[in-house]
Write a protein that holds these residues in place. Structure first.
Motif, mmCIF file in Angstrom:
data_model
loop_
_atom_site.group_PDB
_atom_site.id
_atom_site.type_symbol
_atom_site.label_atom_id
_atom_site.label_comp_id
_atom_site.label_asym_id
_atom_site.label_seq_id
_atom_site.Cartn_x
_atom_site.Cartn_y
_atom_site.Cartn_z
ATOM 1 N N LEU A 56 0.857 -1.194 0.000
ATOM 2 C CA LEU A 56 0.000 0.000 0.000
ATOM 3 C C LEU A 56 0.894 1.246 0.000
ATOM 4 O O LEU A 56 0.677 2.189 -0.775
ATOM 5 C CB LEU A 56 -0.919 -0.004 1.232
ATOM 6 C CG LEU A 56 -1.862 1.187 1.374
ATOM 7 C CD1 LEU A 56 -2.942 1.172 0.283
ATOM 8 C CD2 LEU A 56 -2.535 1.212 2.755
ATOM 9 N N PHE A 104 -10.904 1.744 -8.616
ATOM 10 C CA PHE A 104 -9.480 2.025 -8.419
ATOM 11 C C PHE A 104 -8.637 1.729 -9.659
ATOM 12 O O PHE A 104 -7.838 2.558 -10.082
ATOM 13 C CB PHE A 104 -8.960 1.277 -7.188
ATOM 14 C CG PHE A 104 -9.475 1.878 -5.914
ATOM 15 C CD1 PHE A 104 -8.825 2.954 -5.317
ATOM 16 C CD2 PHE A 104 -10.638 1.409 -5.314
ATOM 17 C CE1 PHE A 104 -9.310 3.538 -4.154
ATOM 18 C CE2 PHE A 104 -11.131 1.981 -4.150
ATOM 19 C CZ PHE A 104 -10.461 3.048 -3.573
ATOM 20 N N ARG A 157 -7.760 10.324 10.826
ATOM 21 C CA ARG A 157 -7.398 8.968 11.251
ATOM 22 C C ARG A 157 -5.915 8.670 11.064
ATOM 23 O O ARG A 157 -5.391 7.733 11.657
ATOM 24 C CB ARG A 157 -8.246 7.923 10.529
ATOM 25 C CG ARG A 157 -7.765 7.586 9.143
ATOM 26 C CD ARG A 157 -8.529 6.427 8.562
ATOM 27 N NE ARG A 157 -8.239 6.276 7.153
ATOM 28 C CZ ARG A 157 -9.021 5.665 6.297
ATOM 29 N NH1 ARG A 157 -10.158 5.164 6.689
ATOM 30 N NH2 ARG A 157 -8.667 5.551 5.033
ATOM 31 N N ILE A 165 -2.618 11.941 0.198
ATOM 32 C CA ILE A 165 -3.810 11.915 -0.667
ATOM 33 C C ILE A 165 -4.390 13.324 -0.810
ATOM 34 O O ILE A 165 -4.800 13.944 0.175
ATOM 35 C CB ILE A 165 -4.904 10.977 -0.082
ATOM 36 C CG1 ILE A 165 -4.438 9.527 -0.143
ATOM 37 C CG2 ILE A 165 -6.223 11.130 -0.836
ATOM 38 C CD1 ILE A 165 -5.481 8.517 0.346
HETATM 39 P P1 TTP Z 1 -10.840 1.721 1.260
HETATM 40 O O1 TTP Z 1 -11.072 0.427 0.567
HETATM 41 O O2 TTP Z 1 -11.699 2.830 0.824
HETATM 42 O O3 TTP Z 1 -11.005 1.459 2.826
HETATM 43 P P2 TTP Z 1 -10.973 2.472 4.072
HETATM 44 O O4 TTP Z 1 -10.683 1.607 5.256
HETATM 45 O O5 TTP Z 1 -10.049 3.587 3.796
HETATM 46 O O6 TTP Z 1 -12.442 3.018 4.115
HETATM 47 P P3 TTP Z 1 -13.360 3.290 5.378
HETATM 48 O O7 TTP Z 1 -12.720 4.390 6.144
HETATM 49 O O8 TTP Z 1 -14.649 3.670 4.725
HETATM 50 O O9 TTP Z 1 -13.426 2.026 6.166
HETATM 51 O O10 TTP Z 1 -9.328 2.103 1.077
HETATM 52 C C1 TTP Z 1 -8.246 1.532 1.780
HETATM 53 C C2 TTP Z 1 -6.958 2.004 1.143
HETATM 54 O O11 TTP Z 1 -6.640 1.202 0.020
HETATM 55 C C3 TTP Z 1 -7.029 3.436 0.616
HETATM 56 O O12 TTP Z 1 -5.777 4.063 0.822
HETATM 57 C C4 TTP Z 1 -7.306 3.258 -0.868
HETATM 58 C C5 TTP Z 1 -6.600 1.958 -1.178
HETATM 59 N N1 TTP Z 1 -7.187 1.154 -2.254
HETATM 60 C C6 TTP Z 1 -6.587 1.149 -3.493
HETATM 61 O O13 TTP Z 1 -5.609 1.877 -3.727
HETATM 62 N N2 TTP Z 1 -7.088 0.322 -4.465
HETATM 63 C C7 TTP Z 1 -8.173 -0.466 -4.260
HETATM 64 O O14 TTP Z 1 -8.578 -1.210 -5.186
HETATM 65 C C8 TTP Z 1 -8.816 -0.419 -2.974
HETATM 66 C C9 TTP Z 1 -10.028 -1.285 -2.724
HETATM 67 C C10 TTP Z 1 -8.294 0.397 -2.004
#
Ligand code: TTP
Ligand code: MG
Length: 227
Positions: A56, A104, A157, A165
């Motif tokens: 990530l 994404f 958070r 971002i």
């Molecule tokens: P989210 O899947 O949106 O989860 P979240 O935990 O941030 O959302 P929430 O607060 O609503 O629970 O994103 C998680 C991270 O992963 C975020 O940095 C975006 C990234 N991501 C991608 O880059 N590609 C993807 O296909 C997905 C599903 C997430």
């Protein structure tokens, strides 16, 4: 895309919405307060540690280099959740293979961070999985938020990989959710989408989930029908 009857043995509901819209918070509420639900939160920690590699983090640091590798692994972890054998009548999943692909991956490709060849390979995998595996998704709950709200929540958070971002990125991700879930697009032909206004403070969302007939109660009815 969506298939299966609500009267089938198991029901799968996926929770979707922009980054930071409150998916995990909602799932935790359901887990704690509604019986008969198997909750599968998104495996972010797996993406942060693939045999010691924070994919990530790599993706955010250098998306041109890493987004393909990251989305490939993410697709595997989503498939693991889709195929996880739920012991409960209702499986509630954070996200799905579908948002990974239609939001994404699409965004990475449109913003030139993923090449034509990489996009083609991801799509070959996605199409094969979709055609050959039974990805039963009965309903999507779309937590619809303004990009500005998500931006504020993400800052609050402090997930370290997400420091960089910009609001513009959240706007793009929002637009693609809208295109996919609200636009009647080809990618979501038989949609069974419940839309929730999730701009309110997360603490107040609990009341909405447990009082609003169109959302939580509907899910509870699914459990009743099956039990
Ligand atoms: P989210 O899947 O949106 O989860 P979240 O935990 O941030 O959302 P929430 O607060 O609503 O629970 O994103 C998680 C991270 O992963 C975020 O940095 C975006 C990234 N991501 C991608 O880059 N590609 C993807 O296909 C997905 C599903 C997430
Ligand atoms: Mg989450």
């Amino acid at each position: 895309m969506l298939g299966g009857s609500l009267l089938s043995d198991k029901t799968t509901v996926c929770v979707e919405g922009n980054i930071g819209c409150g998916k995990t918070t909602m799932l935790k509420l359901f887990k704690d307060q509604v019986p008969g639900v198997e909750v599968l939160t998104e495996p972010v920690c797996k993406w942060q540690n693939v045999r010691g590699h924070n994919t990530l983090g790599l993706m955010y640091e250098d998306p041109h280099r890493w987004s393909f590798a990251f989305q490939s692994y993410l697709q595997l972890t989503m498939l693991q959740n889709h195929t996880f054998p739920s012991k409960q009548p209702l499986k509630l999943m954070e996200r799905s293979l579908f948002s990974a692909r239609h939001v994404f991956v699409e965004n990475l490709y449109r913003s030139n961070k993923m090449s034509d060849a990489e996009y083609a390979i991801i799509n070959e995998w996605f199409d094969w999985i979709f055609e050959n595996m039974n990805l039963n998704v009965d309903r999507i709950i779309y937590l619809r938020t303004s990009p500005q709200k998500c931006y504020e929540r993400i800052k609050k958070r402090c997930r370290s990989e997400e420091n960089c971002i910009p609001l513009e990125y959240l706007q793009q991700i929002h637009n693609l959710h809208e295109e996919w879930l609200m636009g009647g697009s080809k990618s979501n032909p038989n949609s069974n989408v419940v839309v929730v206004d999730a701009d309110q403070p997360l603490e107040e969302m609990e009341e909405i989930y447990f009082k609003d007939d169109a959302t939580l109660l509907h899910v509870e009815r699914i459990i009743e029908v099956q039990s």
